[in-house]
Design a protein around this motif. Sequence first.
Motif, short mmCIF file in Angstrom:
data_model
loop_
_atom_site.label_atom_id
_atom_site.label_comp_id
_atom_site.label_asym_id
_atom_site.label_seq_id
_atom_site.Cartn_x
_atom_site.Cartn_y
_atom_site.Cartn_z
N THR A 1 0.81 -1.21 0.00
CA THR A 1 0.00 0.00 0.00
C THR A 1 0.85 1.27 0.00
O THR A 1 0.33 2.35 -0.13
CB THR A 1 -0.91 0.04 1.24
OG1 THR A 1 -0.06 -0.06 2.38
CG2 THR A 1 -1.87 -1.12 1.22
N LEU B 1 -8.66 10.06 2.85
CA LEU B 1 -8.20 9.63 1.54
C LEU B 1 -7.92 10.84 0.65
O LEU B 1 -8.67 11.80 0.66
CB LEU B 1 -9.25 8.75 0.87
CG LEU B 1 -9.48 7.37 1.46
CD1 LEU B 1 -10.52 6.64 0.63
CD2 LEU B 1 -8.20 6.57 1.52
N ARG C 1 -5.15 -1.76 -7.94
CA ARG C 1 -4.26 -1.13 -6.96
C ARG C 1 -4.95 -0.01 -6.19
O ARG C 1 -4.65 0.23 -5.03
CB ARG C 1 -3.05 -0.59 -7.71
CG ARG C 1 -1.93 -0.11 -6.85
CD ARG C 1 -1.32 -1.29 -6.14
NE ARG C 1 -0.32 -0.88 -5.20
CZ ARG C 1 0.98 -0.88 -5.47
NH1 ARG C 1 1.40 -1.27 -6.62
NH2 ARG C 1 1.83 -0.50 -4.54
N PHE C 2 -5.85 0.70 -6.87
CA PHE C 2 -6.46 1.88 -6.25
C PHE C 2 -7.98 1.77 -6.24
O PHE C 2 -8.57 0.95 -6.96
CB PHE C 2 -6.07 3.15 -7.02
CG PHE C 2 -4.61 3.42 -7.05
CD1 PHE C 2 -3.95 3.88 -5.91
CD2 PHE C 2 -3.87 3.22 -8.20
CE1 PHE C 2 -2.59 4.13 -5.93
CE2 PHE C 2 -2.51 3.47 -8.22
CZ PHE C 2 -1.87 3.92 -7.08
N LYS C 3 -8.55 2.65 -5.47
CA LYS C 3 -10.01 2.74 -5.49
C LYS C 3 -10.39 3.75 -6.57
O LYS C 3 -10.11 4.94 -6.46
CB LYS C 3 -10.52 3.22 -4.13
CG LYS C 3 -12.02 3.25 -4.04
CD LYS C 3 -12.46 3.78 -2.70
CE LYS C 3 -13.97 3.95 -2.71
NZ LYS C 3 -14.42 4.71 -1.56
N ILE D 1 -9.40 8.91 -8.81
CA ILE D 1 -8.93 7.84 -7.94
C ILE D 1 -8.83 8.34 -6.50
O ILE D 1 -8.40 9.47 -6.26
CB ILE D 1 -7.52 7.37 -8.40
CG1 ILE D 1 -7.62 6.72 -9.79
CG2 ILE D 1 -6.90 6.40 -7.40
CD1 ILE D 1 -6.28 6.38 -10.40
N SER D 2 -9.23 7.50 -5.57
CA SER D 2 -9.02 7.79 -4.15
C SER D 2 -7.82 6.96 -3.69
O SER D 2 -7.71 5.79 -4.03
CB SER D 2 -10.22 7.37 -3.30
OG SER D 2 -11.36 8.05 -3.74
N SER D 3 -6.96 7.58 -2.91
CA SER D 3 -5.81 6.84 -2.42
C SER D 3 -5.32 7.46 -1.12
O SER D 3 -5.45 8.66 -0.92
CB SER D 3 -4.69 6.87 -3.47
OG SER D 3 -3.52 6.35 -2.92
N ASP D 4 -4.76 6.61 -0.28
CA ASP D 4 -4.20 7.15 0.96
C ASP D 4 -2.72 7.49 0.80
O ASP D 4 -2.02 7.74 1.75
CB ASP D 4 -4.39 6.15 2.12
CG ASP D 4 -3.74 4.82 1.82
OD1 ASP D 4 -3.21 4.67 0.72
OD2 ASP D 4 -3.77 3.93 2.70
N PHE E 1 2.05 8.53 -4.90
CA PHE E 1 0.97 8.15 -5.82
C PHE E 1 1.42 8.24 -7.27
O PHE E 1 1.24 7.32 -8.06
CB PHE E 1 -0.25 9.05 -5.57
CG PHE E 1 -1.37 8.81 -6.54
CD1 PHE E 1 -2.21 7.71 -6.41
CD2 PHE E 1 -1.57 9.67 -7.62
CE1 PHE E 1 -3.23 7.48 -7.33
CE2 PHE E 1 -2.58 9.44 -8.53
CZ PHE E 1 -3.41 8.35 -8.38
#
Lengths: 124, 720
Positions: free
Chosen positions: B158, B167, B197-199, B229-232, B238
């Motif tokens: 991650t 996010l 890999r991502f949302k 895309i949402s990502s933390d 990213f």
Amino acid sequence: MLPKHKGNVRLNFPLRTRICKYGTNIMILRIDEDPSYARIIFSGEAGLTDAADLLLLLKESITEEKDLLIDISAAASLDFPVLQVLVAATMNFRESKRQIVLTEPPAVVVPVIALSGLEPFLSR
Amino acid sequence: MTARRECVPSRHKNNLPVVLHVEVGVSQDKLLRIYYEECEENMALLEKGALGLEDSSDPELLNTVFRAVHSIKGGAAHFGLAEVASFSHSLEEMLDMMRGGKARVPGDGVNLILDGGDCLRQMLAVSRGEGAVDTSALAETLRRIKAYIAAEPAEVKTGPARPSEALGRFRVVYRPNPLCIHRGESPLEALRNISDRFKVERIEARCDNLPMLARMSHDICYIWWEITISSDMEYDCFQRTLAGLVGGSLEISALTDDKQPHSVFFDQPPSLLGSILLKEGMVSEDQLSQAISRQNPPVKLGEVLVSDKAITSSQLKGVLDKQKAASGNIEGAIVRVDTTKLDKLVNLAGELVITRSLFAQPAISAGLELVPGFSDAVARLERHSHDLQETALALRMVPLGNIVNRFPRMVRDLATGFGKKVSLLITGEATELDKGLMEKLADPLTHLIRNAVAHGMEMPEERRAAGKPDGGTIRLRLCEEAGSVVITVEDDGRGLDRDAILRKAAESGLFKAANKSTSDEWAYDLIFMPGFSTAESVDRVSGRGVGLDVVKKNIEGLGGTIGVVSSPGAFTRFVLRLPLTVAIIDGQLIRVGDELYVLPLTSIIETKRPDASEIRTVQGQGEVMLWRDKCVPFVRLYSALNGEAWETDPSNALVIVVDAGGRYLALMVDELLEQQQMVVKGLGGTLARTPGIAGATILGDGKVALILDVSTLEKPVHLH
């Protein structure tokens, strides 16, 4: 005038239909009684070579003022190049006021993610 | 394989079906050959990236390696090379884990990548019907890869955690490389990678670049995507991760809470308007971000920027032209052509030059130049045939980087084997050379670099004792100088031992004895003698006395020269000079007696009529000429070529001073004639290695003239 598409069109061939295998995974159906449209059926795993075949077919063969039915319901899979040619064909046919109909693909055939945004071109 | 297929494309006017035979389909063989060529390029990228990871923590290096393996895998799957696809998938999985986890890959990781690359190379060779796979090494490497994957903690996938729990959201414009389909890559796979890999909040395919069917090509990618895309992940992490997942062009905007992008990143070579504007320094990132946020189709980005007065209309037009050049014509930008076709083109272009001369000279002799327009037409024909020839030759030029990229790995492995620390610095990789020459240059260069590691470089303790750093450096410099490619291989090792060379040469019977007046240059030249070696023992890279003489022969066989200079304890430098091409030369036509010869124009330094006082005889060793405060060997060409001369008195003849690979020679000739471009024809068979003769050419009147090879024409006087 396109007939209303129901189910698997291959089961309902009209009489005096000429079938021609074109490439590996493409069949063309021409119906003598009704030359107003042609039907293209995909089978198997349609890949790059099929995209080339389809494009050639669209460029060189389907030149008459015909509407087109493209049946992808029986395809095992459609690779991106084929999908792209189908989209381009749809756009082009619409611009020339000809009809093109794509059967709804089985979910497993084309990943949903690839179709996002293409629905206007691929829907019936 | 091209298939002949039947179709029913149209109806004849009597309404009977007309069956046409159409040649359709892409040649699978051709595509496969392209794939293998691209695999070579990808393998070079893999090795270069992996070696870079030893000294750098730049995540882009890992991304480069990942993309190379990913491309090999994609093509392998496309062509049904199941084993290659499967192995590269495992390698790719390991790289993905490395990429998602640590920025710096441990030394074992680099070794594993390189070993995996070696296995892939072997498997690809086998699939081409060459070589064999070391199955035990393959099984062991696969076991290590799987062990690496199994040992890697799952959470590293991650990436680094964000300081905040919320996010982040990113707007991504993904434009696949237009040639990706041609390479066997699928944009859909890239999209799948992204969604795995991502949302992915939203994804939309954009079809506005799709051309009319008539202009469409089935293997060009026209569709592009807009993705939210949402990502933390942090922004930098990213963009690096995303860049590793997909090829092509990426435009990434981090969306803030109010959905306004606050930053823009362009990962790939610019083909987007915004990226070109940024690269040209015409707009700032802030200006561009603001314009993008206010861009509302159908209003275009350029129009927004012009209305903002960030750029002028004329600037926009210029940038649009560049954008068109960068991306609009990619379809026709690169074509791979069989080298035999190129050779044929070069040959035909050469023949055209000869034909032009064959046509023009008799026509002019017959007085046709008086016919109105004839001279203009001949001049035009000459200009066009010359341009055609230049263009055809340029097609054969390829960057030397294609062969030197293999050397870093070789130096690393050799140095490790010897327990030495050696780094290789390469400059001028973009220097171009004729493809035919380059292929033959690989072996000599490999030999020189192996020698530098094995012999030139000292062990770390020896270097330390000499006040040098433990690690040595080999410099490989490539450049173009006055119509030649100059390649320098220099190591900062122990240098050549003049006394040891002379002693060994005497012991080997290569010459009788040296004296104090024996020059360093001459002593060092002995290392190019057949059978010479100062190595005390035979090992896997050296010591058999077969090597530098072969290197010299090979280089001279290419029309080049090689020389060496050294300073004991400091350096050894080999300098190679090669003609840019061997197919066509600018030549000076000369007459010796009744015979015509050609001298390459690039070798000529000066022509003069000497005074009798400038020609001296060195007892028992021949003649020299005093020239520019030097004594240069004086060669009577009629004598060297076993011919006859009009003039035997040098003061009545002409002398041409030539550069013969760093040495000068004074050649006595009877007459200087015209200068012209000449197509080099090989002599072939037993004549091919005639000393002093590089080949032959056909002159404008159809006569054949021999082309002189000044580097082998006559050895300097003191070597007699």
